[in-house]
Design a protein around this motif. Structure first.
Motif, PDB file in Angstrom:
ATOM      1  N   UNK A 124       0.839  -1.194   0.000  1.00 16.21           N
ATOM      2  CA  UNK A 124       0.000   0.000   0.000  1.00 16.21           C
ATOM      3  C   UNK A 124       0.880   1.252   0.000  1.00 16.21           C
ATOM      4  N   UNK A 125       1.942   1.220   0.781  1.00 17.91           N
ATOM      5  CA  UNK A 125       2.869   2.363   0.832  1.00 17.91           C
ATOM      6  C   UNK A 125       3.533   2.547  -0.525  1.00 17.91           C
ATOM      7  N   UNK A 126       3.977   1.420  -1.118  1.00 14.30           N
ATOM      8  CA  UNK A 126       4.617   1.510  -2.428  1.00 14.30           C
ATOM      9  C   UNK A 126       3.644   2.033  -3.487  1.00 14.30           C
ATOM     10  N   UNK A 127       2.400   1.573  -3.421  1.00 16.99           N
ATOM     11  CA  UNK A 127       1.396   2.063  -4.375  1.00 16.99           C
ATOM     12  C   UNK A 127       1.181   3.561  -4.210  1.00 16.99           C
ATOM     13  N   UNK A 128       1.158   4.023  -2.967  1.00 18.77           N
ATOM     14  CA  UNK A 128       0.982   5.453  -2.685  1.00 18.77           C
ATOM     15  C   UNK A 128       2.161   6.247  -3.234  1.00 18.77           C
ATOM     16  N   UNK A 129       3.378   5.707  -3.011  1.00 22.83           N
ATOM     17  CA  UNK A 129       4.573   6.387  -3.533  1.00 22.83           C
ATOM     18  C   UNK A 129       4.516   6.481  -5.056  1.00 22.83           C
ATOM     19  N   UNK A 130       4.184   5.367  -5.692  1.00 19.28           N
ATOM     20  CA  UNK A 130       4.128   5.358  -7.155  1.00 19.28           C
ATOM     21  C   UNK A 130       3.083   6.330  -7.678  1.00 19.28           C
ATOM     22  N   UNK A 131       1.957   6.398  -6.995  1.00 17.26           N
ATOM     23  CA  UNK A 131       0.896   7.323  -7.406  1.00 17.26           C
ATOM     24  C   UNK A 131       1.390   8.778  -7.287  1.00 17.26           C
ATOM     25  N   UNK A 132       2.104   9.053  -6.178  1.00 19.70           N
ATOM     26  CA  UNK A 132       2.642  10.405  -5.970  1.00 19.70           C
ATOM     27  C   UNK A 132       3.651  10.757  -7.064  1.00 19.70           C
ATOM     28  N   UNK A 133       4.509   9.795  -7.406  1.00 24.75           N
ATOM     29  CA  UNK A 133       5.508  10.022  -8.458  1.00 24.75           C
ATOM     30  C   UNK A 133       4.818  10.245  -9.803  1.00 24.75           C
TER      31      UNK A 133
END
Length: 157
Positions: A124-133
């Motif tokens: 979930x954290x990685x998905x959030x990071x990718x979305x932010x990027x």
């Protein structure tokens, strides 16, 4: 395997009482005794000695919250028959062994569950990071240099 004093007394009790008498002692709800006797009659098809049936009744009451679960009893009686259990001591020993294995399995399952939850949380954290990027990259107001800094910052924490 050594029996505790309590287990030894219980084995002696199993040897001196019929399963019907044992059930009457354990059943505190008058209406449920009929169903309990039906469960006992069903399990008698395995031709286990009465003392072993008493051990099975006791085990069932312990594991199934003082209820006579036919499905639990059927599985245990089937297993004990295949294992050629002939005495209440053998029944207690095999039950202890399986309880120990169950506890180990449950401990491992709990550990696996924790690890899975941590992995899902990480995902979930990685998905959030990718979305932010992704959002930052699609922004027209951010320079290539600023985007690079932003991405590096995202992966520092």
């Amino acid at each position: 395997m050594d029996l505790s004093n309590k287990e030894y007394e219980l084995v002696q009790r199993f040897k001196t009482i019929t399963p019907e008498e044992f059930l009457k002692e354990l059943s505190d709800v008058p209406g449920s005794i009929k169903d309990d006797f039906e469960a006992l009659e069903y399990i008698r098809k395995y031709n286990l000695p009465d003392s072993v049936l008493n051990a099975l009744i006791n085990l069932t009451f312990m594991y199934c919250d003082t209820k006579m679960s036919i499905s639990f009893m059927d599985k245990m009686a089937n297993y004990w028959t295949r294992m050629r259990v002939k005495t209440p001591v053998e029944a207690i020993e095999i039950s202890k062994l399986h309880y120990k294995k169950y506890r180990e399995w449950a401990k491992d399952a709990k550990k696996e569950d924790r690890e899975t939850k941590q992995l899902l949380k990480l995902n979930k954290i990685e998905r959030t990071r990718l979305k932010a990027i992704e959002l930052a990259a699609s922004s027209s107001s951010m320079s290539e240099e600023d985007l690079g800094k932003f991405v590096r910052e995202m992966f520092k924490s």
